[in-house]
Motif scaffolding. Structure first.
Motif, PDB file in Angstrom:
ATOM      1  N   THR A  13      41.080  25.712  12.103  1.00 41.79           N
ATOM      2  CA  THR A  13      40.395  24.422  12.030  1.00 41.79           C
ATOM      3  C   THR A  13      41.042  23.471  11.035  1.00 41.79           C
ATOM      4  OG1 THR A  13      38.869  25.327  10.388  1.00 41.79           O
ATOM      5  CG2 THR A  13      38.147  25.373  12.670  1.00 41.79           C
ATOM      6  N   GLN A  14      42.042  23.902  10.366  1.00 42.22           N
ATOM      7  CA  GLN A  14      42.677  23.118   9.312  1.00 42.22           C
ATOM      8  C   GLN A  14      43.164  21.770   9.841  1.00 42.22           C
ATOM      9  OE1 GLN A  14      45.996  25.167   7.546  1.00 42.22           O
ATOM     10  NE2 GLN A  14      45.360  24.546   5.522  1.00 42.22           N
ATOM     11  N   ASP A  15      42.701  20.697   9.228  1.00 43.06           N
ATOM     12  CA  ASP A  15      43.120  19.331   9.563  1.00 43.06           C
ATOM     13  C   ASP A  15      42.813  18.931  11.009  1.00 43.06           C
ATOM     14  OD1 ASP A  15      44.167  19.011   6.967  1.00 43.06           O
ATOM     15  OD2 ASP A  15      46.063  19.914   7.590  1.00 43.06           O
ATOM     16  N   GLU A  22      38.601  25.526  21.213  1.00 48.30           N
ATOM     17  CA  GLU A  22      38.049  24.370  21.937  1.00 48.30           C
ATOM     18  C   GLU A  22      39.161  23.550  22.585  1.00 48.30           C
ATOM     19  OE1 GLU A  22      34.095  23.262  19.404  1.00 48.30           O
ATOM     20  OE2 GLU A  22      36.031  23.032  18.374  1.00 48.30           O
ATOM     21  N   ILE A  23      40.269  23.398  21.891  1.00 43.06           N
ATOM     22  CA  ILE A  23      41.410  22.672  22.444  1.00 43.06           C
ATOM     23  C   ILE A  23      41.950  23.414  23.663  1.00 43.06           C
ATOM     24  CG2 ILE A  23      43.787  21.917  21.992  1.00 43.06           C
ATOM     25  CD1 ILE A  23      42.855  21.567  19.011  1.00 43.06           C
ATOM     26  N   ILE A  24      42.080  24.733  23.552  1.00 40.54           N
ATOM     27  CA  ILE A  24      42.553  25.544  24.676  1.00 40.54           C
ATOM     28  C   ILE A  24      41.605  25.405  25.861  1.00 40.54           C
ATOM     29  CG2 ILE A  24      42.945  27.924  25.458  1.00 40.54           C
ATOM     30  CD1 ILE A  24      43.918  28.488  22.541  1.00 40.54           C
ATOM     31  N   GLN A  25      40.305  25.517  25.621  1.00 37.94           N
ATOM     32  CA  GLN A  25      39.327  25.404  26.696  1.00 37.94           C
ATOM     33  C   GLN A  25      39.405  24.046  27.381  1.00 37.94           C
ATOM     34  OE1 GLN A  25      35.250  26.171  25.563  1.00 37.94           O
ATOM     35  NE2 GLN A  25      34.580  26.310  27.673  1.00 37.94           N
ATOM     36  N   THR A  29      41.706  25.165  33.182  1.00 38.82           N
ATOM     37  CA  THR A  29      40.606  25.233  34.137  1.00 38.82           C
ATOM     38  C   THR A  29      39.677  26.362  33.689  1.00 38.82           C
ATOM     39  OG1 THR A  29      41.657  26.868  35.574  1.00 38.82           O
ATOM     40  CG2 THR A  29      42.149  24.528  36.021  1.00 38.82           C
ATOM     41  N   THR A  30      38.491  26.422  34.277  1.00 39.19           N
ATOM     42  CA  THR A  30      37.551  27.490  33.920  1.00 39.19           C
ATOM     43  C   THR A  30      38.156  28.854  34.210  1.00 39.19           C
ATOM     44  OG1 THR A  30      35.645  26.047  34.305  1.00 39.19           O
ATOM     45  CG2 THR A  30      35.240  28.417  34.339  1.00 39.19           C
ATOM     46  N   ASP A  31      38.783  29.020  35.365  1.00 40.62           N
ATOM     47  CA  ASP A  31      39.397  30.310  35.704  1.00 40.62           C
ATOM     48  C   ASP A  31      40.526  30.666  34.743  1.00 40.62           C
ATOM     49  OD1 ASP A  31      37.672  30.779  37.818  1.00 40.62           O
ATOM     50  OD2 ASP A  31      39.072  30.050  39.345  1.00 40.62           O
ATOM     51  N   GLU A  32      41.337  29.689  34.387  1.00 43.61           N
ATOM     52  CA  GLU A  32      42.421  29.943  33.431  1.00 43.61           C
ATOM     53  C   GLU A  32      41.849  30.342  32.072  1.00 43.61           C
ATOM     54  OE1 GLU A  32      45.882  26.886  35.067  1.00 43.61           O
ATOM     55  OE2 GLU A  32      44.363  26.133  33.666  1.00 43.61           O
ATOM     56  N   PHE A  33      40.786  29.664  31.647  1.00 40.67           N
ATOM     57  CA  PHE A  33      40.186  29.969  30.348  1.00 40.67           C
ATOM     58  C   PHE A  33      39.582  31.365  30.340  1.00 40.67           C
ATOM     59  CE2 PHE A  33      36.730  29.317  27.107  1.00 40.67           C
ATOM     60  CZ  PHE A  33      37.587  29.266  26.014  1.00 40.67           C
ATOM     61  N   ILE A  34      38.949  31.762  31.439  1.00 43.88           N
ATOM     62  CA  ILE A  34      38.401  33.122  31.535  1.00 43.88           C
ATOM     63  C   ILE A  34      39.532  34.139  31.427  1.00 43.88           C
ATOM     64  CG2 ILE A  34      37.321  34.761  33.134  1.00 43.88           C
ATOM     65  CD1 ILE A  34      35.557  32.346  34.058  1.00 43.88           C
ATOM     66  N   GLY A  35      40.657  33.883  32.091  1.00 48.64           N
ATOM     67  CA  GLY A  35      41.816  34.767  31.981  1.00 48.64           C
ATOM     68  C   GLY A  35      42.347  34.839  30.561  1.00 48.64           C
TER      69      GLY A  35
END
Length: 73
Positions: A13-15, A22-25, A29-35
């Motif tokens: 969380t620095q800076d 959260e940035i990754i999510q 896509t939802t499927d990519e994030f689940i993977g």
């Protein structure tokens, strides 16, 4: 403030206003994030005790699994 290495490490969380997860999510896509979450959980589970404290790795694996469960609740 104590550095919580499992739930919200300071270096994620620095800076920034958003945590790295959260940035990754937001970028996947939802499927990519689940993977991503599944792979991350497996990574920490498979290396448990080989790099860091075994409990830290197990807790981190569970954190990613809980994040994935939260998407389905």
């Amino acid at each position: 403030m104590k550095n919580d290495l499992i739930n919200s490490p300071n270096h994620y969380t620095q800076d920034k206003e958003l945590e790295t997860i959260e940035i990754i999510q937001n970028e996947l896509t939802t499927d990519e994030f689940i993977g991503y979450l599944k792979g991350s959980s497996l990574k920490y589970l498979s290396r448990a005790g080989k790099k860091d404290d075994i409990l830290q790795d197990l807790y981190k694996s569970r954190w990613f699994l809980n994040k994935m469960i939260g998407l389905f609740e």
